[in-house]
Design an enzyme around this catalytic site. Sequence first.
Site, PDB file in Angstrom:
ATOM      1  N   VAL A  22       4.500  -7.736  -2.299  1.00 36.51           N
ATOM      2  CA  VAL A  22       5.554  -7.500  -3.287  1.00 36.51           C
ATOM      3  C   VAL A  22       6.937  -7.570  -2.641  1.00 36.51           C
ATOM      4  CG1 VAL A  22       6.589  -5.680  -4.714  1.00 36.51           C
ATOM      5  CG2 VAL A  22       4.172  -6.233  -4.940  1.00 36.51           C
ATOM      6  N   ASP A  38      10.412  -3.989   7.684  1.00 32.94           N
ATOM      7  CA  ASP A  38       9.020  -3.559   7.739  1.00 32.94           C
ATOM      8  C   ASP A  38       8.776  -2.837   9.059  1.00 32.94           C
ATOM      9  OD1 ASP A  38       6.449  -4.625   5.821  1.00 32.94           O
ATOM     10  OD2 ASP A  38       5.936  -3.637   7.712  1.00 32.94           O
ATOM     11  N   THR A  59       0.914   1.795  -1.745  1.00 35.26           N
ATOM     12  CA  THR A  59       0.489   3.078  -2.331  1.00 35.26           C
ATOM     13  C   THR A  59      -1.022   3.018  -2.553  1.00 35.26           C
ATOM     14  OG1 THR A  59       1.098   2.197  -4.524  1.00 35.26           O
ATOM     15  CG2 THR A  59       2.673   3.682  -3.462  1.00 35.26           C
ATOM     16  N   GLU A 102       6.902  -3.337 -10.524  1.00 33.37           N
ATOM     17  CA  GLU A 102       6.757  -4.785 -10.379  1.00 33.37           C
ATOM     18  C   GLU A 102       5.478  -5.238 -11.094  1.00 33.37           C
ATOM     19  OE1 GLU A 102       8.870  -7.126  -9.287  1.00 33.37           O
ATOM     20  OE2 GLU A 102       7.287  -8.312 -10.179  1.00 33.37           O
ATOM     21  N   LEU A 107       4.433  -8.657 -10.937  1.00 36.38           N
ATOM     22  CA  LEU A 107       4.017  -9.990 -10.491  1.00 36.38           C
ATOM     23  C   LEU A 107       2.529 -10.028 -10.177  1.00 36.38           C
ATOM     24  CD1 LEU A 107       3.482  -9.912  -7.193  1.00 36.38           C
ATOM     25  CD2 LEU A 107       5.952  -9.996  -7.087  1.00 36.38           C
ATOM     26  N   LEU A 121      -9.518 -12.494 -21.027  1.00 34.40           N
ATOM     27  CA  LEU A 121     -10.782 -12.461 -21.767  1.00 34.40           C
ATOM     28  C   LEU A 121     -11.813 -13.396 -21.133  1.00 34.40           C
ATOM     29  CD1 LEU A 121      -9.690 -12.292 -25.543  1.00 34.40           C
ATOM     30  CD2 LEU A 121     -10.665 -10.481 -24.133  1.00 34.40           C
ATOM     31  N   ALA A 180     -14.976 -13.570 -18.900  1.00 38.94           N
ATOM     32  CA  ALA A 180     -15.988 -12.714 -18.277  1.00 38.94           C
ATOM     33  C   ALA A 180     -16.066 -13.044 -16.791  1.00 38.94           C
ATOM     34  CB  ALA A 180     -17.331 -12.938 -18.952  1.00 38.94           C
ATOM     35  N   CYS A 207      -4.414  -3.919  -6.914  1.00 36.16           N
ATOM     36  CA  CYS A 207      -3.744  -3.087  -7.922  1.00 36.16           C
ATOM     37  C   CYS A 207      -4.700  -2.397  -8.894  1.00 36.16           C
ATOM     38  CB  CYS A 207      -2.741  -3.930  -8.702  1.00 36.16           C
ATOM     39  SG  CYS A 207      -1.355  -4.454  -7.682  1.00 36.16           S
ATOM     40  N   LYS A 243      -9.092 -13.159  -6.268  1.00 33.86           N
ATOM     41  CA  LYS A 243      -8.797 -14.224  -7.225  1.00 33.86           C
ATOM     42  C   LYS A 243      -8.292 -15.431  -6.449  1.00 33.86           C
ATOM     43  CE  LYS A 243      -4.233 -12.646  -8.655  1.00 33.86           C
ATOM     44  NZ  LYS A 243      -3.323 -12.647  -9.752  1.00 33.86           N
TER      45      LYS A 243
HETATM   46  N1  LIG Z   1       0.179  -6.929  -4.564  1.00 33.26           N
HETATM   47  C1  LIG Z   1       0.478  -7.027  -5.843  1.00 33.26           C
HETATM   48  O1  LIG Z   1       0.095  -7.984  -6.531  1.00 33.26           O
HETATM   49  C2  LIG Z   1       1.310  -5.959  -6.515  1.00 33.26           C
HETATM   50  C3  LIG Z   1       1.822  -6.199  -7.793  1.00 33.26           C
HETATM   51  C4  LIG Z   1       2.608  -5.224  -8.396  1.00 33.26           C
HETATM   52  C5  LIG Z   1       2.844  -4.016  -7.738  1.00 33.26           C
HETATM   53  N2  LIG Z   1       2.302  -3.796  -6.504  1.00 33.26           N
HETATM   54  C6  LIG Z   1       2.603  -2.534  -5.831  1.00 33.26           C
HETATM   55  O2  LIG Z   1       3.604  -2.784  -4.838  1.00 33.26           O
HETATM   56  C7  LIG Z   1       3.410  -1.929  -3.703  1.00 33.26           C
HETATM   57  C8  LIG Z   1       3.275  -2.768  -2.437  1.00 33.26           C
HETATM   58  O3  LIG Z   1       2.104  -3.570  -2.561  1.00 33.26           O
HETATM   59  P1  LIG Z   1       1.814  -4.772  -1.565  1.00 33.26           P
HETATM   60  O4  LIG Z   1       0.624  -5.476  -2.091  1.00 33.26           O
HETATM   61  O5  LIG Z   1       3.088  -5.522  -1.320  1.00 33.26           O
HETATM   62  O6  LIG Z   1       1.435  -3.952  -0.225  1.00 33.26           O
HETATM   63  P2  LIG Z   1       1.339  -4.526   1.256  1.00 33.26           P
HETATM   64  O7  LIG Z   1       0.388  -3.629   1.946  1.00 33.26           O
HETATM   65  O8  LIG Z   1       1.126  -5.994   1.253  1.00 33.26           O
HETATM   66  O9  LIG Z   1       2.809  -4.278   1.850  1.00 33.26           O
HETATM   67  C9  LIG Z   1       3.347  -3.027   2.130  1.00 33.26           C
HETATM   68  C10 LIG Z   1       4.234  -3.179   3.379  1.00 33.26           C
HETATM   69  O10 LIG Z   1       4.989  -1.976   3.574  1.00 33.26           O
HETATM   70  C11 LIG Z   1       5.129  -1.772   4.969  1.00 33.26           C
HETATM   71  N3  LIG Z   1       5.532  -0.385   5.203  1.00 33.26           N
HETATM   72  C12 LIG Z   1       4.817   0.745   5.084  1.00 33.26           C
HETATM   73  N4  LIG Z   1       5.588   1.833   5.357  1.00 33.26           N
HETATM   74  C13 LIG Z   1       6.834   1.367   5.644  1.00 33.26           C
HETATM   75  C14 LIG Z   1       8.074   1.979   5.976  1.00 33.26           C
HETATM   76  N5  LIG Z   1       8.193   3.307   6.060  1.00 33.26           N
HETATM   77  N6  LIG Z   1       9.139   1.204   6.206  1.00 33.26           N
HETATM   78  C15 LIG Z   1       9.039  -0.145   6.120  1.00 33.26           C
HETATM   79  N7  LIG Z   1       7.890  -0.789   5.794  1.00 33.26           N
HETATM   80  C16 LIG Z   1       6.809  -0.040   5.550  1.00 33.26           C
HETATM   81  C17 LIG Z   1       3.763  -2.150   5.519  1.00 33.26           C
HETATM   82  O11 LIG Z   1       3.813  -2.420   6.907  1.00 33.26           O
HETATM   83  C18 LIG Z   1       3.430  -3.395   4.672  1.00 33.26           C
HETATM   84  O12 LIG Z   1       3.882  -4.582   5.291  1.00 33.26           O
HETATM   85  C19 LIG Z   1       2.161  -1.096  -4.033  1.00 33.26           C
HETATM   86  O13 LIG Z   1       2.583   0.120  -4.612  1.00 33.26           O
HETATM   87  C20 LIG Z   1       1.446  -1.931  -5.074  1.00 33.26           C
HETATM   88  O14 LIG Z   1       0.652  -1.159  -5.939  1.00 33.26           O
HETATM   89  C21 LIG Z   1       1.561  -4.745  -5.874  1.00 33.26           C
END
Ligand SMILES: NC(=O)c1ccc[n+]([C@@H]2O[C@H](COP(=O)([O-])OP(=O)(O)OC[C@H]3O[C@@H](n4cnc5c(N)ncnc54)[C@H](O)[C@@H]3O)[C@@H](O)[C@H]2O)c1
Length: 438
Positions: free
Chosen positions: A11, A30, A86, A151, A153, A253, A255, A263, A324
Amino acid sequence: MNIAMIGSGYVGLVSGACLADFGHRVTCVDVDEQKVAALQSARIPIYEPGLDRLVADNVAADRLFFTTELAPAVAEADVVFIAVGTPSRRGDGHADLSFVHAAARSIAGALRGFTVVVTKSTVPLGTGDDVERIMGEANPEADFAVASNPEFLREGAAIDDFKRPDRIVIGTQDERARTVMAEVYRPLYLNQAPILFTSRRTAEMIKYAANAFLATKITFINEVADLCEQAGADVQEVARGIGLDKRIGPKFLNAGPGYGGSCFPKDTLAFVKTAQDLGTPLRLVETTVAVNDQRKRAMARKVVAACGGAVRGKRIAIFGLTFKPNTDDMREAPSIAIIQALLDQGAHITAYDPEGMDAARAYFAQIDYAQNAYDAAADADCVVIVTEWNEFRSLDFERLKAIMATPVLVDLRNIYRPKDVERLGFAYASLGRPNGID
Ligand SMILES: NC(=O)c1ccc[n+]([C@@H]2O[C@H](COP(=O)([O-])OP(=O)(O)OC[C@H]3O[C@@H](n4cnc5c(N)ncnc54)[C@H](O)[C@@H]3O)[C@@H](O)[C@H]2O)c1
């Protein structure tokens, strides 16, 4: 506008690159030094179509930067997005907010001047209040407002989703924050993407309600598929027949083997836990979670049945590992539970996935990985399509039949038509469709 994106995963990286493409100056931060080093040397640590180009263009335009140093990025930012993970908390299914809280603490100490701090991570109801409190305690002098901007996406189509969203949800009741957030998304507003301003708690709730609804829709059609199988009806026609109703809509929809990914599984679980804590259980979502969990094991049983009732000593080729297509993300992929169940019953597994095999090795070191679908299928007693990558949509069945030990195909994505595959001499099993249909 100066933006700091804390967390540069699926994200954070996509959002940061897209915001830079809108013309903002974005620094992606990061804690993962390897990830940042890769990004600084123009290597994209994830597979997401179009992302390499988008990142390269914006780095070249001096609008997109990568660092492990949070403080300088935050100090110069007008807006700081929190996009850290998270995941489910081990043991109880609540969202683990430790990364969000740690980020909030670090951000607080680095703020200079009025700054909007935005939770983009998916966070439970009340997390914005916690972030505000943590930051206020860590730096009582700081001038900031905390907003929620969930978000929506989808991996695999993330750039398009970010740039052409169905809607943008912004939760804040702070006028200064509202003005800043409107400016951040102004380029999309010009594209007429609806921006919904609401309260922070409502914004947090919208994200979970959306994911729970979509997960329930998927689970609904999966159960209808099982019923179709017993009743001799065709779930794809049922899906079309109900999806043409505008109140229902055709999406989500199809199956399949149960929802997975980074997520839906964790978000439905966290939503259920929040509701239980507040004394208003979401029984429908609880059932969705339980039905989806059972479904993955049921898919393994389907494979066993297609193999004549036992898989001990049999060679099974798995086509597709990621949750996916068009991503390398293996988190909670249905393939994990299916492969584990088949291994437990003594099968030999050879898997192939166009992008997910590196990530899959962390889950399964003991299975074989092939370089393409046909190498995976060599000498196999059964091929199982788990993920509908495009390259599995036009398989050469004559070639497959020639190299497999027995021509058995289990199609967990209903890519093919039963009659076509059976005509080519395969035993074919799919979801919710009687054999012999066109
Ligand atoms: N992946 C998806 O499709 C998607 C879509 C919508 C929402 N989200 C939400 O977005 C959030 C992030 O998801 P993601 O898939 O990108 O996770 P991810 O694990 O790919 O990325 C999270 C990043 O945060 C970094 N990080 C952790 N603690 C940190 C800190 N204190 N300072 C700086 N960087 C730090 C990690 O090293 C990692 O690179 C989650 O809450 C998820 O539910 C994800």
